[in-house]
Design a protein around this motif. Structure first.
Motif, PDB file in Angstrom:
ATOM      1  N   LEU A   1    -131.212  -2.795  55.291  1.00 36.28           N
ATOM      2  CA  LEU A   1    -131.417  -2.055  54.054  1.00 36.28           C
ATOM      3  C   LEU A   1    -132.896  -2.017  53.701  1.00 36.28           C
ATOM      4  O   LEU A   1    -133.432  -1.004  53.251  1.00 36.28           O
ATOM      5  CB  LEU A   1    -130.639  -2.725  52.916  1.00 36.28           C
ATOM      6  CG  LEU A   1    -130.975  -2.273  51.490  1.00 36.28           C
ATOM      7  CD1 LEU A   1    -130.527  -0.836  51.273  1.00 36.28           C
ATOM      8  CD2 LEU A   1    -130.329  -3.193  50.467  1.00 36.28           C
TER       9      LEU A   1
ATOM     10  N   GLY B   1    -129.108  -8.118  55.064  1.00 38.95           N
ATOM     11  CA  GLY B   1    -129.528  -6.754  54.770  1.00 38.95           C
ATOM     12  C   GLY B   1    -131.033  -6.571  54.729  1.00 38.95           C
ATOM     13  O   GLY B   1    -131.521  -5.447  54.616  1.00 38.95           O
ATOM     14  N   TRP B   2    -131.775  -7.674  54.844  1.00 39.37           N
ATOM     15  CA  TRP B   2    -133.230  -7.614  54.809  1.00 39.37           C
ATOM     16  C   TRP B   2    -133.817  -8.204  56.078  1.00 39.37           C
ATOM     17  O   TRP B   2    -133.306  -9.186  56.615  1.00 39.37           O
ATOM     18  CB  TRP B   2    -133.772  -8.359  53.588  1.00 39.37           C
ATOM     19  CG  TRP B   2    -133.455  -7.639  52.318  1.00 39.37           C
ATOM     20  CD1 TRP B   2    -132.297  -7.720  51.602  1.00 39.37           C
ATOM     21  CD2 TRP B   2    -134.292  -6.704  51.648  1.00 39.37           C
ATOM     22  NE1 TRP B   2    -132.359  -6.889  50.518  1.00 39.37           N
ATOM     23  CE2 TRP B   2    -133.571  -6.255  50.513  1.00 39.37           C
ATOM     24  CE3 TRP B   2    -135.567  -6.202  51.883  1.00 39.37           C
ATOM     25  CZ2 TRP B   2    -134.087  -5.319  49.628  1.00 39.37           C
ATOM     26  CZ3 TRP B   2    -136.099  -5.285  50.986  1.00 39.37           C
ATOM     27  CH2 TRP B   2    -135.356  -4.843  49.872  1.00 39.37           C
TER      28      TRP B   2
ATOM     29  N   ARG C   1    -132.568   0.714  44.760  1.00 41.29           N
ATOM     30  CA  ARG C   1    -131.467   1.126  45.644  1.00 41.29           C
ATOM     31  C   ARG C   1    -130.523   2.089  44.933  1.00 41.29           C
ATOM     32  O   ARG C   1    -130.051   3.069  45.520  1.00 41.29           O
ATOM     33  CB  ARG C   1    -130.687  -0.101  46.109  1.00 41.29           C
ATOM     34  CG  ARG C   1    -129.673   0.197  47.219  1.00 41.29           C
ATOM     35  CD  ARG C   1    -128.620  -0.886  47.306  1.00 41.29           C
ATOM     36  NE  ARG C   1    -127.800  -0.932  46.105  1.00 41.29           N
ATOM     37  CZ  ARG C   1    -126.801  -0.071  45.856  1.00 41.29           C
ATOM     38  NH1 ARG C   1    -126.515   0.905  46.704  1.00 41.29           N
ATOM     39  NH2 ARG C   1    -126.101  -0.177  44.743  1.00 41.29           N
TER      40      ARG C   1
END
Length: 223
Positions: free
Chosen positions: A8, A32-33, A103
């Motif tokens: 993400l 996600g990072w 986001r």
């Protein structure tokens, strides 16, 4: 830490001699990072430590906080890009909360205001310098910030479009000023500010001299 090929967000960690702090920081990177450790000429083996803990290492030989941050931005590939000090004063586990307004499309840039977790976590001279700069930013842009938070999140393509040029301590301020001039929605949230990892010393705010240099760089940006 997350090693997904389609993260993400990319977390840019400008690094100069942070071998002791890096393990804790990288272990706290949330799913996600992806961590991008930008080695800015470390002599303590920071790059090797980062690689052992699964981070992608980017080498930036030109010294300067802004040079390291921008090298990380150029190397990033994910939709979102976050910036965070890698001296263990900030917890990367806070990233999902900090990034959520960006986001979700509710903000274009989010900065995390530092709240000292203990006495001495944030030296007086650094707080005074930061408060002065926040007032200057408000006067110059109209954006009301209480902290030029080093943990921040925005979209990668939008950040590249700002055309940031400062390669010293003024980089974070230039980002805010140019974002404000471009009409970005700038929001502020909070994060705990922790005592530095043992053996880690701030290259910017750890001393009066470092703080003064940062303030001087940032005042030049405002001019």
């Amino acid at each position: 830490m997350n090693n997904s090929p389609f993260p993400l967000g990319d977390l840019v960690l400008p690094c100069l001699d942070e071998a002791r702090a890096l393990p804790w920081v990288l272990e706290r990177v949330p799913p996600g990072w992806r961590a991008l450790v930008v080695d800015n000429g470390s002599t303590d083996g920071s790059a090797a430590v980062a690689e052992r803990h699964g981070a992608r290492v980017v080498h930036e030989p030109r010294r300067g906080f802004g040079a390291a941050c921008h090298a990380g931005l150029l190397a990033a590939e994910a939709p979102l890009v976050a910036f965070c000090d890698c001296d263990a004063t900030l917890d990367p586990a806070d990233l999902p909360r900090v990034a959520e307004p960006v986001r979700a499309g509710a903000a274009d840039l989010v900065l995390a205001r530092r709240l000292p977790a203990s006495r001495g976590a944030w030296p007086l001279h650094a707080r005074v310098g930061n408060a002065a700069l926040a007032r200057m930013v408000r006067s110059r842009t109209g954006v009301r910030l209480r902290d030029l938070g080093p943990m921040r999140v925005a979209r990668r393509t939008a950040l590249l479009g700002l055309g940031l040029t400062d390669r010293r301590s003024g980089y974070p301020l230039q980002m805010v000023v140019r974002a404000a001039d471009a009409g970005w929605r700038i929001a502020e949230t909070e994060t705990r500010y922790l005592p530095r990892a043992e053996g880690s010393a701030s290259k910017v705010t750890g001393t009066w001299r470092g703080t003064w240099q940062a303030v001087r760089d940032m005042r030049a940006v405002l001019r």
